[in-house]
Design an enzyme around this catalytic site. Structure first.
Site, PDB file in Angstrom:
ATOM      1  N   LYS A  64       0.886  -1.192   0.111  1.00 55.87           N
ATOM      2  CA  LYS A  64      -0.261   0.068  -0.021  1.00 55.87           C
ATOM      3  C   LYS A  64       0.854   1.146   0.076  1.00 55.87           C
ATOM      4  CE  LYS A  64      -3.825   2.538   2.178  1.00 55.87           C
ATOM      5  NZ  LYS A  64      -3.440   3.420   2.081  1.00 55.87           N
ATOM      6  N   GLU A 206       2.880   1.275   5.519  1.00 61.56           N
ATOM      7  CA  GLU A 206       1.686   1.544   5.871  1.00 61.56           C
ATOM      8  C   GLU A 206       0.711   0.274   5.767  1.00 61.56           C
ATOM      9  OE1 GLU A 206      -2.041   4.739   5.108  1.00 61.56           O
ATOM     10  OE2 GLU A 206      -0.379   4.262   3.559  1.00 61.56           O
TER      11      GLU A 206
END
Length: 352
Positions: A64, A206
């Site tokens: 991500k 993340e």
């Protein structure tokens, strides 16, 4: 031996000549391509937040990225770069636009995330914002790289109805893995979701994205794509700040609110994540919005300045307290006012 009957023209009167179906008219801007019209804009497919990765071979996994969602339109005579909200930011990403014009394709729409990397190779939202001149800034970012993860249109063909596996196959031919240019491939990673999430979290990333391999491209948040985060990150309205002479920008703590139905509800504060520059920019923005009475009930606070809740802060946090406040929160930056300004929505049934 019986002679087989003469075949009749399919779905035709036997006495009428067989005619092929008329072709679609060609687009004069793309004279050599049999046409699917090139869309002016496609609303992006958004990932649905889940607490755990899905299981099964039907899911593909990627890192991500933490940046700005972009669609890069490569057209016969120009390149356009559109934000998630549809704003034209071509001029703000000159390196990405220049690289797009060099790709070996006549027409295409790439879906991806513009990022700026830190020294450890992690995407850093704060650095991306600074490269663009801060929130509301007008600077060009020559550092930003597009991590391309989908291909929605390719040489005159609309691919949104095609399954992800086929779209990725074409994308990998257009943007090879391992590049160092301003447009790079966001690679699928061969691992089960739980293993990949653990590794991503160990490297302070993340989180990860999971995508159904057989899914067409659906605009909106329908569950074909999922996001699983190591650390929660969402947008919260700034309703005020506590003054401090010992902190950057004189900001001791930001006071934050989430949305609950049609109202805003106080969810605590954040006093970390600022540097001298980001705090000064934030203070300048907040001081334009000072109001006399708080927009939400924040309880009794000393040395507090209340502001009209028009600014949305991007906040990292680990969890929620039992009374509905953010735990271990850290400020990442301000979200652009014209793009991606959604405020976190609390469950209406939740009692705070």
């Amino acid at each position: 031996m019986t002679k087989p009957p003469n075949p009749k023209p399919l779905l035709q009167d036997a006495d009428k000549p067989v005619r092929s179906r008329p072709r679609k008219p060609r687009n004069p801007a793309q004279p050599n391509l049999p046409l699917d019209p090139m869309p002016d804009r496609i609303d992006p497919c958004l990932a649905l937040l889940k607490p755990k990765p899905p299981k099964g071979p039907q899911w593909a996994f990627e890192v991500k990225w933490d940046g700005y969602r972009l669609a890069v339109h490569i057209e016969p005579s120009r390149v356009r770069i559109l934000t998630r909200g549809g704003h034209n930011w071509t001029e703000r990403f000159p390196a990405i636009a220049a690289e797009a014009s060099r790709l070996p394709v006549a027409t295409a729409i790439l879906d991806g995330e513009a990022v700026v990397f830190d020294e450890r190779g992690r995407s850093d939202f704060g650095r991306l914002q600074q490269s663009l001149g801060g929130r509301g800034g007008k600077r060009m970012s020559r550092e930003a790289v597009l991590m391309a993860f989908d291909l929605l249109y390719f040489d005159g063909r609309d691919l949104t109805g095609t399954e992800l596996t086929a779209r990725r196959h074409l994308l990998e031919g257009l943007v090879p893995a391992g590049g160092e240019e301003a447009i790079r491939l966001s690679e699928e990673i061969e691992a089960d979701g739980e293993t990949l999430l653990r590794i991503a979290c160990e490297h302070d990333l993340e989180g990860i994205i999971a995508k159904r391999r057989d899914s067409p491209y659906h605009s909106g948040r329908l569950g074909d794509w999922l996001k699983i985060k190591c650390i929660q990150s969402d947008g919260f309205a700034i309703v005020g700040y506590e003054k401090s002479t010992a902190s950057f920008g004189g900001i001791g703590r930001l006071l934050l609110a989430a949305r609950k139905g049609d109202d805003l509800v106080y969810v605590g504060g954040v006093g970390t994540g600022f540097n001298e520059r980001s705090a000064a920019e934030l203070r300048e923005q907040m001081d334009k919005l000072i109001i006399g009475k708080p927009a939400v009930d924040t309880g009794r606070k000393r040395n507090t300045v209340f502001i009209d809740p028009k600014l949305v802060a991007d906040i990292e946090y680990r969890a929620w307290t039992h009374d509905g406040k953010l735990r271990h929160a850290s400020y990442k930056g301000l979200r652009e006012v014209q793009d991606n300004t959604a405020v976190y929505e609390l469950d209406p049934e939740l009692s705070l």
